[in-house]
Write an enzyme that holds these catalytic residues in place. Structure first.
Site, short mmCIF file in Angstrom:
data_model
loop_
_atom_site.label_atom_id
_atom_site.label_comp_id
_atom_site.label_asym_id
_atom_site.label_seq_id
_atom_site.Cartn_x
_atom_site.Cartn_y
_atom_site.Cartn_z
CB CYS A 86 -20.44 -9.09 20.42
SG CYS A 86 -20.92 -7.49 20.78
CB CYS B 71 -26.78 -8.43 25.28
SG CYS B 71 -25.15 -7.87 25.80
N1 DGL Z 1 -21.85 -8.80 24.43
C1 DGL Z 1 -22.30 -7.56 23.85
C2 DGL Z 1 -23.59 -8.08 22.85
O1 DGL Z 1 -23.86 -9.07 22.80
C3 DGL Z 1 -22.56 -6.24 24.01
C4 DGL Z 1 -21.96 -5.79 25.09
C5 DGL Z 1 -21.47 -4.26 25.20
O2 DGL Z 1 -22.24 -3.16 25.16
O3 DGL Z 1 -20.26 -4.19 24.80
O4 DGL Z 1 -24.22 -7.17 22.41
#
Ligand code: DGL
Length: 265
Positions: free
Chosen positions: A76, A190
């Site tokens: 993430c 993301c």
């Molecule tokens: N998957 C997450 C990222 O790579 C973020 C998603 C969220 O806002 O929770 O930033």
């Protein structure tokens, strides 16, 4: 030497980290994986730095204790750009983070204009400023937040349609920022966004190459675990915070990736 059954822990707020899982599977097909989705905390991108750092460090500490992973990957960008240092201070295992692929984007761009789409929290991070200064100082890096795409990616993996207006809005906001040469490289900052690669490609056109960090992370994990053996207790595990019903609709996406039914953390 790690216990051969000790898993790799992949952590994200939701299903975005599955894009990292897919890349990891290609390089380490036998490694046992526990994928943890903090669905009770989703989305991270609209939370404050303090909320994200406290939550991620606390959860990863408890998960490391329970699952005894040999390595943890924060799959993430939001959590990594905010809490990577803090998590590394707390845990004794190797921690691999996911940060925006600005470096490869800067070497790929021909026009010198790079788009970066991430969460609100990611795009304002000093970590991203530093990556830009270090690797893209001679380029233009245009950043936009697209919180709607996180929910869209979650829904898409549950078999629901993606609203084209959401994608069109991201495209319109980014192209409105261009002053000079057009964007030819789009950083998906993301881990949820590669799940929308087709929709983004349709909006941005074939002249814009998308780049994300998944393959680089997978290679990094494989490198850190070189020489270790794996005894995979199949199926791999998919755990969620909050009620397991949060994973409803993901059954076929999970089965296709070798996960059993979602479990509560
Ligand atoms: N998957 C997450 C990222 O790579 C973020 C998603 C969220 O806002 O929770 O930033």
């Amino acid at each position: 030497m790690a216990d051969p059954t000790s898993p790799i822990l992949l952590f994200d707020s939701g299903v975005g980290g599955l894009t990292v899982y897919d890349a990891l599977r290609a390089v380490l097909p036998d490694a046992p994986v526990i994928y943890a989705a903090d669905l009770a905390g989703l989305p991270y991108g609209t939370k404050t730095e303090t909320q994200i750092a406290t939550r991620v460090a606390g959860l990863l500490g408890r998960m490391a204790e329970r699952y005894q992973p040999r390595l943890a990957c924060i799959a993430c960008n939001t959590a990594s750009t905010i809490a990577l240092g803090m998590v590394r201070d707390v845990l004794e295992i190797p921690i691999v983070g996911t940060v925006p692929a600005i470096k490869p984007a800067a070497s790929m761009t021909q026009t010198g204009t790079i788009g970066l789409v991430g969460t609100d929290a990611t795009i304002r991070q000093r970590y991203v400023d530093d990556l830009e200064a270090q690797f893209a100082s001679g380029k233009r890096l245009l950043r936009v937040a697209a919180p709607g795409l996180v929910a869209a990616a979650e829904a898409k993996l549950r078999g629901q349609p993606v609203d084209p207006a959401l994608i069109a809005d991201v495209h319109a906001r980014l192209t409105a920022m261009v002053d000079g040469a057009p964007i030819d490289t789009l950083v998906l900052a993301c881990t949820h966004f590669p799940l929308l690669a087709d929709e983004l490609a349709a909006a941005f056109g074939p002249q814009v190459r998308q780049i994300d960090g998944a393959q680089g992370i997978a290679r990094r994990i494989a490198h850190l675990l070189e020489g270790q053996s794996f005894a995979a207790p199949h199926p791999n595990r998919f755990v969620v915070t909050g009620p397991v019903t949060g994973a409803d609709g993901l059954e076929s996406a999970l089965a296709a990736r070798g996960f059993g039914a979602a479990e509560a953390f």
